[in-house]
Write a protein that holds these residues in place. Structure first.
Motif, PDB file in Angstrom:
ATOM      1  N   SER A 267      62.220  -3.740 -15.136  1.00  0.00           N
ATOM      2  CA  SER A 267      61.606  -3.009 -14.033  1.00  0.00           C
ATOM      3  C   SER A 267      60.382  -3.784 -13.567  1.00  0.00           C
ATOM      4  N   ASP A 271      55.909  -0.124 -13.221  1.00  0.00           N
ATOM      5  CA  ASP A 271      56.744   0.861 -13.917  1.00  0.00           C
ATOM      6  C   ASP A 271      56.542   0.775 -15.429  1.00  0.00           C
ATOM      7  N   TYR A 275      54.981   3.712 -17.842  1.00  0.00           N
ATOM      8  CA  TYR A 275      55.733   4.238 -18.991  1.00  0.00           C
ATOM      9  C   TYR A 275      54.905   4.111 -20.265  1.00  0.00           C
TER      10      TYR A 275
END
Length: 288
Positions: A267, A271, A275
Motif C-alpha cells: 500500500s 496507509d 495502520y
C-alpha cells in the motif's frame, strides 16, 4: 507486528520524482556543466515519460505507490501531480529542488519546509504527510516536523529495518518511521551510469538488469522472513525506461503473488503509517 490481512510485512512502493533537479545540482559544480544536456534530459524523461509508463504498470496490477516529489516539480508538472492523486496514489515531501540544504537555523528550515507545503497545497489541494528529505535537518526541526509540523511519517535514508515510532530530538513522537531501504532497493544506485556529471563516482560498469531485480526480491523475502517493512527509492527516470520498466512489471507481478499468499501487504506509506498508529496507539499511550 502482524499487518493488514495477516501479512508478515508491509511494503510501500516509493518513487523519488527528482526530474532534472539532481542533474542540475551536479552539473553546476563542473566546468561547462550548465551547457551539458545529457543529464538534465534524463531528468526530464522521468516526469514526462517514466511516470506515465509506471502509472500504467501499477494500474495493471492494482497497486498504489507513494511519489516523493520536490516541490519545484509540483510547480512545473502540477497536472501530472494531480493526475497521480486522481489515480489513487500519494504525494509526499522530497525537498524543494533536491539541493540537500534546508537552511542553517531551525527557523530557516521550518520556513523552507513550509514553503514546500504551501506549494503542495496550492497546486494539488493537499499537503505532504510524509517526509523523505535530501539532506540533514537539525534535531529541533525534526521534532517540529512530527509534532506541530503535521507530518505523519518519515521515510528517510537508512532508518532501520522495521516500522516504529519516530524518535526526534530524543523524544518519541506519534509519527511513524517507514524505513527507506535506499542502499538495498535503490534503482539509481544499482542500475544508472552517466558519464557527465559522473554517476556513480568511479564509473562502475552498469549492472545487468536482472541482478538488481534479484537483489530486490531477496530483500523482500528477507522482510517477509524477519517481519521487516519499508519502502524502496525507485526513480521514474530510471525505472520508467523500457528495459527497466519490464523489470518493474515483473516486480509488481511478484508482489501481487506474495499478496495473494497473504505474506505481504502492499500500500502507500500513508496507509501503512495509519495502520501502524491504529494498532499501536494503546501501547504508545501506556508507555508515555
Amino acid at each position: 507486528m502482524i499487518w493488514k490481512n495477516g501479512a508478515k510485512t508491509a511494503f510501500a512502493i516509493g518513487f523519488d520524482v527528482d526530474g532534472a533537479t539532481i542533474w542540475r545540482n551536479k552539473a553546476v559544480l563542473l566546468n561547462g556543466g550548465d551547457r551539458f544536456l545529457k543529464g538534465p534530459s534524463i531528468g526530464r524523461y522521468g516526469p514526462e515519460v517514466g511516470v506515465p509508463r509506471l502509472l500504467d504498470i501499477l494500474d495493471d496490477h492494482d497497486l498504489n505507490a507513494t511519489w516523493f516529489i520536490p516541490a519545484e516539480n509540483i510547480e512545473k508538472y502540477y497536472d501530472l501531480a494531480c493526475h497521480i492523486l486522481d489515480r489513487g496514489h500519494e504525494l509526499s515531501h522530497h525537498d524543494y529542488d533536491h539541493r540537500g540544504e534546508y537552511g542553517k537555523t531551525v527557523d530557516e528550515q521550518i520556513e523552507y519546509i513550509g514553503k514546500c507545503q504551501d506549494i503542495f497545497l496550492k497546486y494539488t489541494g493537499v499537503k505532504a504527510l510524509g517526509f523523505r528529505g535530501t539532506g540533514g535537518i537539525l534535531p529541533e526541526t525534526e521534532e517540529w516536523l512530527y509534532t506541530e509540523g503535521g507530518f505523519t511519517y518519515s521515510s528517510c535514508g537508512i532508518a532501520g529495518e522495521s516500522c516504529d515510532w519516530v524518535i526526534a530530538n530524543g523524544k518519541k513522537t506519534k509519527a511513524v518511521n517507514i524505513p527507506c531501504r535506499d542502499e538495498m532497493m535503490d534503482d539509481y544506485m544499482q542500475t544508472v551510469m552517466n558519464s557527465y556529471p559522473q554517476v556513480l563516482v568511479g564509473m562502475p560498469r552498469i549492472a545487468p538488469y536482472r541482478n538488481p531485480y534479484e537483489n530486490w526480491i531477496n530483500e523482500i523475502e528477507g522482510m517477509i522472513r524477519y517481519g521487516n517493512s519499508g519502502s524502496p527509492a525507485f526513480h521514474p527516470q530510471i525505472a520508467g525506461t523500457p528495459g527497466r520498466a519490464v523489470v518493474f512489471d515483473d516486480l509488481c507481478k511478484y508482489l501481487k503473488a506474495k499478496e495473494a499468499e497473504g505474506k505481504i501487504w502492499c500500500s502507500t506509506c500513508m496507509d501503512i503509517a495509519d495502520y501502524f498508529i491504529k494498532e499501536n496507539m494503546e501501547d504508545w499511550d501506556e508507555q508515555n
